[in-house]
Design an enzyme around this catalytic site. Structure first.
Site, PDB file in Angstrom:
ATOM      1  N   ARG A 104       0.828  -1.297   0.161  1.00 49.55           N
ATOM      2  CA  ARG A 104      -0.008  -0.003   0.074  1.00 49.55           C
ATOM      3  C   ARG A 104       1.014   1.239  -0.042  1.00 49.55           C
ATOM      4  NH1 ARG A 104      -3.366  -0.088   5.064  1.00 49.55           N
ATOM      5  NH2 ARG A 104      -1.491  -1.111   5.936  1.00 49.55           N
ATOM      6  N   ASN A 117      -6.273  -2.564   2.319  1.00 49.18           N
ATOM      7  CA  ASN A 117      -6.151  -3.964   2.382  1.00 49.18           C
ATOM      8  C   ASN A 117      -7.612  -4.436   2.845  1.00 49.18           C
ATOM      9  OD1 ASN A 117      -3.424  -4.539   2.374  1.00 49.18           O
ATOM     10  ND2 ASN A 117      -3.052  -4.417   4.472  1.00 49.18           N
TER      11      ASN A 117
END
Length: 92
Positions: free
Chosen positions: A18, A37
Protein backbone atom coordinates in the site's frame (compact mmCIF):
# COMPACT_ATOMS: atom_id res chain seq x y z
CA UNK A 1 -11.43 11.83 -16.03
CA UNK A 2 -10.61 8.12 -16.09
CA UNK A 3 -11.53 6.20 -12.94
CA UNK A 4 -10.59 2.59 -12.29
CA UNK A 5 -11.04 0.01 -9.57
CA UNK A 6 -8.17 -2.44 -9.18
CA UNK A 7 -8.23 -5.67 -7.20
CA UNK A 8 -4.70 -6.96 -6.65
CA UNK A 9 -3.88 -10.58 -5.80
CA UNK A 10 -0.63 -12.15 -4.66
CA UNK A 11 1.76 -11.40 -1.82
CA UNK A 12 0.44 -7.88 -1.31
CA UNK A 13 -0.25 -7.59 2.42
CA UNK A 14 2.43 -7.10 5.04
CA UNK A 15 5.10 -6.22 2.45
CA UNK A 16 4.73 -2.43 2.10
CA UNK A 17 2.51 -2.73 -0.96
CA UNK A 18 0.00 0.00 0.00
CA UNK A 19 2.79 2.42 0.88
CA UNK A 20 4.52 1.67 -2.43
CA UNK A 21 1.28 2.28 -4.36
CA UNK A 22 0.86 5.58 -2.49
CA UNK A 23 4.44 6.56 -3.34
CA UNK A 24 3.95 5.57 -7.00
CA UNK A 25 0.76 7.63 -7.34
CA UNK A 26 2.39 10.67 -5.79
CA UNK A 27 5.60 10.36 -7.81
CA UNK A 28 3.65 10.19 -11.08
CA UNK A 29 1.53 13.19 -10.13
CA UNK A 30 -2.05 13.62 -11.24
CA UNK A 31 -3.19 10.27 -9.80
CA UNK A 32 -5.64 10.52 -6.92
CA UNK A 33 -7.61 7.87 -5.06
CA UNK A 34 -7.38 5.32 -2.27
CA UNK A 35 -5.66 2.01 -1.53
CA UNK A 36 -6.51 -0.45 1.26
CA UNK A 37 -6.12 -4.04 2.43
CA UNK A 38 -9.22 -6.20 2.19
CA UNK A 39 -10.08 -8.85 4.75
CA UNK A 40 -9.79 -11.56 2.09
CA UNK A 41 -6.03 -10.92 1.63
CA UNK A 42 -6.38 -8.80 -1.51
CA UNK A 43 -5.61 -5.11 -1.98
CA UNK A 44 -8.16 -2.75 -3.53
CA UNK A 45 -7.28 0.50 -5.30
CA UNK A 46 -9.55 3.27 -6.54
CA UNK A 47 -7.57 5.54 -8.84
CA UNK A 48 -8.43 8.48 -11.06
CA UNK A 49 -6.49 10.65 -13.47
CA UNK A 50 -7.10 13.19 -16.22
CA UNK A 51 -4.07 11.92 -18.16
CA UNK A 52 -4.77 8.50 -19.71
CA UNK A 53 -1.05 7.86 -20.26
CA UNK A 54 -0.28 8.40 -16.56
CA UNK A 55 -3.14 6.08 -15.62
CA UNK A 56 -1.81 3.42 -18.00
CA UNK A 57 1.67 3.74 -16.47
CA UNK A 58 0.22 3.56 -12.94
CA UNK A 59 -1.66 0.35 -13.80
CA UNK A 60 1.44 -1.12 -15.46
CA UNK A 61 3.59 -0.42 -12.40
CA UNK A 62 0.98 -1.85 -10.00
CA UNK A 63 0.96 -5.03 -12.10
CA UNK A 64 4.74 -5.27 -11.69
CA UNK A 65 4.44 -4.89 -7.91
CA UNK A 66 5.81 -1.53 -6.77
CA UNK A 67 7.09 -2.97 -3.48
CA UNK A 68 10.30 -5.01 -3.80
CA UNK A 69 8.86 -7.57 -1.36
CA UNK A 70 5.50 -7.99 -3.10
CA UNK A 71 4.62 -10.55 -5.74
CA UNK A 72 1.58 -9.60 -7.79
CA UNK A 73 -0.06 -12.60 -9.44
CA UNK A 74 -3.19 -10.97 -10.89
CA UNK A 75 -4.76 -7.52 -11.20
CA UNK A 76 -8.40 -7.04 -12.15
CA UNK A 77 -8.90 -3.54 -13.57
CA UNK A 78 -12.40 -2.23 -14.25
CA UNK A 79 -13.79 1.20 -15.01
CA UNK A 80 -15.51 2.56 -11.93
CA UNK A 81 -17.73 5.36 -10.74
CA UNK A 82 -16.85 6.80 -7.34
CA UNK A 83 -16.66 10.27 -5.75
CA UNK A 84 -13.60 12.26 -6.82
CA UNK A 85 -10.61 12.47 -4.50
CA UNK A 86 -8.29 15.44 -4.03
CA UNK A 87 -5.27 13.30 -3.09
CA UNK A 88 -4.03 9.71 -2.96
CA UNK A 89 -4.19 8.11 0.48
CA UNK A 90 -3.90 4.81 2.29
CA UNK A 91 -7.13 3.74 3.99
CA UNK A 92 -7.25 1.39 6.95
Amino acid sequence: MKKVRMIVQGRVQGVGFRWSVWELANSLGGITGRVWNREDGLVEILAQAEDAAKMALFIQEVRKGPSPFSKVTYVDVTLANFPSYEDFAIQN
